[in-house]
Design an enzyme around this catalytic site. Sequence first.
Site, mmCIF file in Angstrom:
data_model
loop_
_atom_site.group_PDB
_atom_site.id
_atom_site.type_symbol
_atom_site.label_atom_id
_atom_site.label_comp_id
_atom_site.label_asym_id
_atom_site.label_seq_id
_atom_site.Cartn_x
_atom_site.Cartn_y
_atom_site.Cartn_z
ATOM 1 N N ARG A 121 1.134 15.768 11.738
ATOM 2 C CA ARG A 121 1.481 14.609 12.552
ATOM 3 C C ARG A 121 2.989 14.483 12.705
ATOM 4 O O ARG A 121 3.482 14.092 13.739
ATOM 5 C CB ARG A 121 0.927 13.342 11.899
ATOM 6 C CG ARG A 121 1.467 12.063 12.525
ATOM 7 C CD ARG A 121 0.722 10.837 12.088
ATOM 8 N NE ARG A 121 -0.689 11.025 12.239
ATOM 9 C CZ ARG A 121 -1.595 10.727 11.288
ATOM 10 N NH1 ARG A 121 -1.197 10.210 10.141
ATOM 11 N NH2 ARG A 121 -2.868 10.933 11.492
ATOM 12 N N TYR A 122 3.705 14.730 11.607
ATOM 13 C CA TYR A 122 5.166 14.572 11.609
ATOM 14 C C TYR A 122 5.804 15.942 11.800
ATOM 15 O O TYR A 122 5.214 16.962 11.450
ATOM 16 C CB TYR A 122 5.612 13.973 10.286
ATOM 17 C CG TYR A 122 5.015 12.624 9.975
ATOM 18 C CD1 TYR A 122 5.473 11.480 10.628
ATOM 19 C CD2 TYR A 122 4.011 12.488 9.028
ATOM 20 C CE1 TYR A 122 4.928 10.235 10.331
ATOM 21 C CE2 TYR A 122 3.463 11.239 8.735
ATOM 22 C CZ TYR A 122 3.937 10.117 9.385
ATOM 23 O OH TYR A 122 3.403 8.894 9.089
ATOM 24 N N ARG A 125 6.503 18.178 8.183
ATOM 25 C CA ARG A 125 5.622 18.222 7.012
ATOM 26 C C ARG A 125 4.155 18.147 7.433
ATOM 27 O O ARG A 125 3.838 17.593 8.481
ATOM 28 C CB ARG A 125 5.956 17.086 6.037
ATOM 29 C CG ARG A 125 5.928 15.695 6.621
ATOM 30 C CD ARG A 125 6.854 14.792 5.810
ATOM 31 N NE ARG A 125 6.756 13.383 6.166
ATOM 32 C CZ ARG A 125 7.333 12.833 7.224
ATOM 33 N NH1 ARG A 125 8.020 13.574 8.083
ATOM 34 N NH2 ARG A 125 7.217 11.542 7.458
ATOM 35 N N CYS A 134 -14.028 14.119 -5.014
ATOM 36 C CA CYS A 134 -13.221 13.272 -5.900
ATOM 37 C C CYS A 134 -14.082 12.910 -7.107
ATOM 38 O O CYS A 134 -15.287 12.718 -6.966
ATOM 39 C CB CYS A 134 -12.826 11.961 -5.215
ATOM 40 S SG CYS A 134 -11.792 12.201 -3.782
ATOM 41 N N CYS A 138 -13.385 5.836 -4.036
ATOM 42 C CA CYS A 138 -12.846 4.500 -3.807
ATOM 43 C C CYS A 138 -13.538 3.933 -2.576
ATOM 44 O O CYS A 138 -13.606 4.601 -1.541
ATOM 45 C CB CYS A 138 -11.348 4.574 -3.557
ATOM 46 S SG CYS A 138 -10.504 5.644 -4.745
ATOM 47 N N CYS A 141 -11.847 4.199 0.917
ATOM 48 C CA CYS A 141 -11.209 5.489 1.217
ATOM 49 C C CYS A 141 -11.004 5.720 2.713
ATOM 50 O O CYS A 141 -11.933 5.613 3.512
ATOM 51 C CB CYS A 141 -12.057 6.623 0.655
ATOM 52 S SG CYS A 141 -11.352 8.245 1.012
ATOM 53 N N ARG A 143 -10.497 8.498 4.048
ATOM 54 C CA ARG A 143 -11.195 9.725 4.444
ATOM 55 C C ARG A 143 -12.667 9.690 4.065
ATOM 56 O O ARG A 143 -13.250 10.704 3.703
ATOM 57 C CB ARG A 143 -10.508 10.949 3.835
ATOM 58 C CG ARG A 143 -9.091 11.068 4.286
ATOM 59 C CD ARG A 143 -8.531 12.457 4.329
ATOM 60 N NE ARG A 143 -7.143 12.303 4.733
ATOM 61 C CZ ARG A 143 -6.116 12.252 3.884
ATOM 62 N NH1 ARG A 143 -6.311 12.456 2.598
ATOM 63 N NH2 ARG A 143 -4.904 12.025 4.333
ATOM 64 N N ASP A 303 -6.256 0.754 5.286
ATOM 65 C CA ASP A 303 -6.542 1.268 6.629
ATOM 66 C C ASP A 303 -7.864 0.710 7.166
ATOM 67 O O ASP A 303 -8.818 0.534 6.408
ATOM 68 C CB ASP A 303 -6.619 2.804 6.602
ATOM 69 C CG ASP A 303 -5.268 3.450 6.360
ATOM 70 O OD1 ASP A 303 -4.245 2.862 6.778
ATOM 71 O OD2 ASP A 303 -5.226 4.535 5.751
ATOM 72 N N ASP A 340 -0.037 2.398 8.058
ATOM 73 C CA ASP A 340 -0.237 3.681 8.729
ATOM 74 C C ASP A 340 -0.938 3.323 10.037
ATOM 75 O O ASP A 340 -2.070 2.836 10.030
ATOM 76 C CB ASP A 340 -1.098 4.606 7.848
ATOM 77 C CG ASP A 340 -0.718 6.069 8.022
ATOM 78 O OD1 ASP A 340 -0.184 6.412 9.101
ATOM 79 O OD2 ASP A 340 -0.969 6.864 7.098
ATOM 80 N N LYS A 347 3.257 6.304 9.809
ATOM 81 C CA LYS A 347 3.576 5.207 8.899
ATOM 82 C C LYS A 347 4.800 4.428 9.379
ATOM 83 O O LYS A 347 5.792 5.039 9.773
ATOM 84 C CB LYS A 347 3.850 5.764 7.495
ATOM 85 C CG LYS A 347 2.641 6.440 6.857
ATOM 86 C CD LYS A 347 3.002 6.990 5.480
ATOM 87 C CE LYS A 347 1.828 7.607 4.761
ATOM 88 N NZ LYS A 347 1.411 8.907 5.305
HETATM 89 C C1 PLP Z 1 1.304 10.035 4.813
HETATM 90 C C2 PLP Z 1 1.353 11.330 5.466
HETATM 91 C C3 PLP Z 1 2.382 12.246 5.204
HETATM 92 C C4 PLP Z 1 3.492 11.963 4.209
HETATM 93 O O1 PLP Z 1 4.257 10.890 4.631
HETATM 94 P P1 PLP Z 1 5.595 10.499 3.825
HETATM 95 O O2 PLP Z 1 6.034 9.221 4.485
HETATM 96 O O3 PLP Z 1 6.550 11.625 4.022
HETATM 97 O O4 PLP Z 1 5.224 10.324 2.401
HETATM 98 C C5 PLP Z 1 2.398 13.441 5.890
HETATM 99 N N1 PLP Z 1 1.448 13.721 6.799
HETATM 100 C C6 PLP Z 1 0.444 12.871 7.078
HETATM 101 C C7 PLP Z 1 -0.552 13.248 8.109
HETATM 102 C C8 PLP Z 1 0.366 11.638 6.419
HETATM 103 O O5 PLP Z 1 -0.639 10.800 6.679
HETATM 104 S S1 SF4 Z 2 -8.915 7.201 -1.709
HETATM 105 FE FE1 SF4 Z 2 -10.494 8.683 -1.061
HETATM 106 S S2 SF4 Z 2 -9.548 10.682 -1.327
HETATM 107 FE FE2 SF4 Z 2 -8.335 9.227 -2.530
HETATM 108 S S3 SF4 Z 2 -9.200 9.288 -4.604
HETATM 109 FE FE3 SF4 Z 2 -10.206 7.613 -3.503
HETATM 110 S S4 SF4 Z 2 -12.065 8.516 -2.636
HETATM 111 FE FE4 SF4 Z 2 -10.712 10.214 -3.207
#
Ligand code: PLP
Ligand code: SF4
Length: 380
Positions: A121-122, A125, A134, A138, A141, A143, A303, A340, A347
């Site tokens: 996305r960025y 990174r 996991c 949670c 979550c 995801r 989220d 986010d 973010k």
């Molecule tokens: C959160 C996230 C990161 C890391 O973000 P930082 O602000 O650098 O900690 C990188 N890629 C994705 C897709 C993210 O959701």
């Molecule tokens: S937030 Fe989602 S990915 Fe992270 S530890 Fe909890 S269940 Fe696992």
Amino acid sequence: MNTQLNPKTENFKRKYYNTVAIDDWNDWRWQLKRKQQSSEDFSRFLTLTNDEKEGLESSTTRLNVSVTPYYASLIDPENPQDPVRKTVIPTVKELEINEDTEYLDPLAEDSNSPVPGIVHRYPDRVLFITTDFCPVYCRYCTRSRIVGGKANFKINLNQWQIGINYIAQHSEIRDVLISGGDPLIYSDSQLHWLLENIRKIPHVEIIRIGTKIPFVLPQRITTELVEMIKEFHPVYMSLHVLHPNEITYESSYACSLLTNAGIPLGSQTVLLKGVNDTVSTIKTLMHNLLMIRVKPYYLLQCDPVFGTGHFRTSIDKGVDIIRGLRGHTSGYAVPHYIIDLPEGGGKVSIDPEYLNSHQGNAYEFTNYLGTTGYKYSDSG
Ligand SMILES: *Cc1c(COP(=O)(O)O)cnc(C)c1O
Ligand code: SF4
């Protein structure tokens, strides 16, 4: 190996796992094998409410349930409002889905994914989804569409290799965030393979691992693991942590192994209604994290993922918490409050407003105590 248990866990073990040898209890694979998943499992040591029973019986279709015996030992059995309990035991509330405000994939990660498991996305990174497993799920979550075996792509060595090839082919990537699921569920040799292959890429400057394992399965953090990780420095870790109750003798010990191996630790805390949404809880958590050498990094707005409405706080609440920290305690204890943005906006950090007015060079501020009228003449 650490053989000491915190008092709550010791009591729990004596009550429910008395015949289990301490070495077994402290073995992360033993903990994983004994994960608690069903209404019957939890009824052994918790007085379940009807809402929880119903949640446990119907939730598995959306997001698996799993709690390690260690993490279960931190729950107050008689209190349905217990913070750890609320985040891992489903209730009927998570079956309420608001199609207008919630998403299956709130951050639109799937549409920012050039190859399976990489979210780019960025500019500089990537996030690398290396597992969908996991030890503890949670309930909020982000995801939940992926974790617990729900990924719509296969996670295996071939997928890892494709992800590594993508990173190698994109010289703008200087930071790789290994995520999931929880990547530390892999064996030392699997993680060694992954880290070694990412570290081989010349333009990768830092590697980060996102994990909740030091707080839900601290037994996984062993001397062998940290000795292996430190071959690939600089490796950072972002630790998912929610509440002061998670900071025990065992999790503190796990963090000390990590920091002693030179791994800088940052925290990521999701702000959750009725769990940690007060100034005093967050302040205590941040202080306790600093005591175990974890630098508070992000306080995250929950989220808008399907079925998490009951956890969401207002943005005002988050800003008030930051206002209650800034100036009142060490700057080191103040995380960034982050939203986010849905649909892949990324973010953004939100701060309380301290600037009251600004005319020409004349600025007027309110300080951390709420006292107005502080003037600053901008001569820069
Ligand atoms: C959160 C996230 C990161 C890391 O973000 P930082 O602000 O650098 O900690 C990188 N890629 C994705 C897709 C993210 O959701
Ligand atoms: S937030 Fe989602 S990915 Fe992270 S530890 Fe909890 S269940 Fe696992």
